[in-house]
Design a protein around this motif. Structure first.
Motif, short mmCIF file in Angstrom:
data_model
loop_
_atom_site.label_atom_id
_atom_site.label_comp_id
_atom_site.label_asym_id
_atom_site.label_seq_id
_atom_site.Cartn_x
_atom_site.Cartn_y
_atom_site.Cartn_z
N UNK A 125 0.80 -1.23 0.00
CA UNK A 125 0.00 0.00 0.00
C UNK A 125 0.83 1.29 0.00
N UNK A 126 2.10 1.21 0.46
CA UNK A 126 2.95 2.41 0.44
C UNK A 126 3.76 2.52 -0.87
N UNK A 127 3.32 1.77 -1.92
CA UNK A 127 3.84 1.88 -3.29
C UNK A 127 5.24 1.32 -3.49
N UNK A 128 5.66 0.37 -2.65
CA UNK A 128 6.92 -0.32 -2.86
C UNK A 128 6.62 -1.61 -3.61
N UNK A 129 7.18 -1.73 -4.82
CA UNK A 129 6.97 -2.92 -5.65
C UNK A 129 8.19 -3.82 -5.57
N UNK A 130 7.94 -5.12 -5.39
CA UNK A 130 9.02 -6.09 -5.33
C UNK A 130 8.79 -7.19 -6.35
N UNK A 131 9.85 -7.56 -7.04
CA UNK A 131 9.79 -8.65 -7.99
C UNK A 131 9.58 -9.95 -7.23
N UNK A 132 8.53 -10.68 -7.58
CA UNK A 132 8.25 -11.96 -6.93
C UNK A 132 8.79 -13.13 -7.74
N UNK A 133 8.70 -13.04 -9.05
CA UNK A 133 9.20 -14.12 -9.91
C UNK A 133 9.10 -13.68 -11.36
N UNK A 134 9.65 -14.45 -12.25
CA UNK A 134 9.58 -14.17 -13.67
C UNK A 134 10.06 -15.35 -14.46
N UNK A 135 9.90 -15.28 -15.77
CA UNK A 135 10.33 -16.39 -16.60
C UNK A 135 10.35 -16.03 -18.07
N UNK A 136 10.53 -17.07 -18.89
CA UNK A 136 10.71 -16.88 -20.32
C UNK A 136 9.57 -17.42 -21.17
N UNK A 137 8.50 -17.93 -20.56
CA UNK A 137 7.39 -18.44 -21.35
C UNK A 137 6.09 -18.18 -20.62
N UNK A 138 5.09 -17.73 -21.35
CA UNK A 138 3.75 -17.60 -20.79
C UNK A 138 2.73 -17.94 -21.86
#
Length: 92
Positions: free
Chosen positions: A68-81
């Motif tokens: 809610x205080x506008x801090x964004x954190x990367x949770x995960x990612x990848x190369x196919x969707x």
């Protein structure tokens, strides 16, 4: 494998145990303008965290959680969707 490069030299790696976080405005700019990804999903968790998925036409994607205080954190990612449409009345 590097997912994104954010301002302030924040670099995310699958092997990294440290969270990669920045102000949401910086994340949105990095994802859309620098990496050419679009937001394809948004949801709000029960604790107020904004969940966003960004993806590009080549299949790369990233999931961010924003407090809610506008801090964004990367949770995960990848190369196919793959986008699967929701069909009413169909399970699984």
């Amino acid at each position: 494998m590097k997912f994104i490069v954010l301002p302030l030299a924040l670099i995310a790696s699958q092997a990294s145990a440290q969270a990669t976080c920045a102000h949401r405005d910086a994340v949105v700019t990095a994802m859309t303008e620098r990496l050419g990804q679009q937001r394809i999903f948004t949801a709000t968790a029960s604790n107020g965290t904004l969940i966003e998925i960004y993806a590009d036409i080549d299949g790369k994607w990233a999931v961010f959680g924003t407090t809610p205080d506008m801090v964004s954190c990367l949770l995960d990612g990848g190369d196919f969707h793959e986008v699967t449409p929701i069909i009413p009345g169909q399970d699984g």
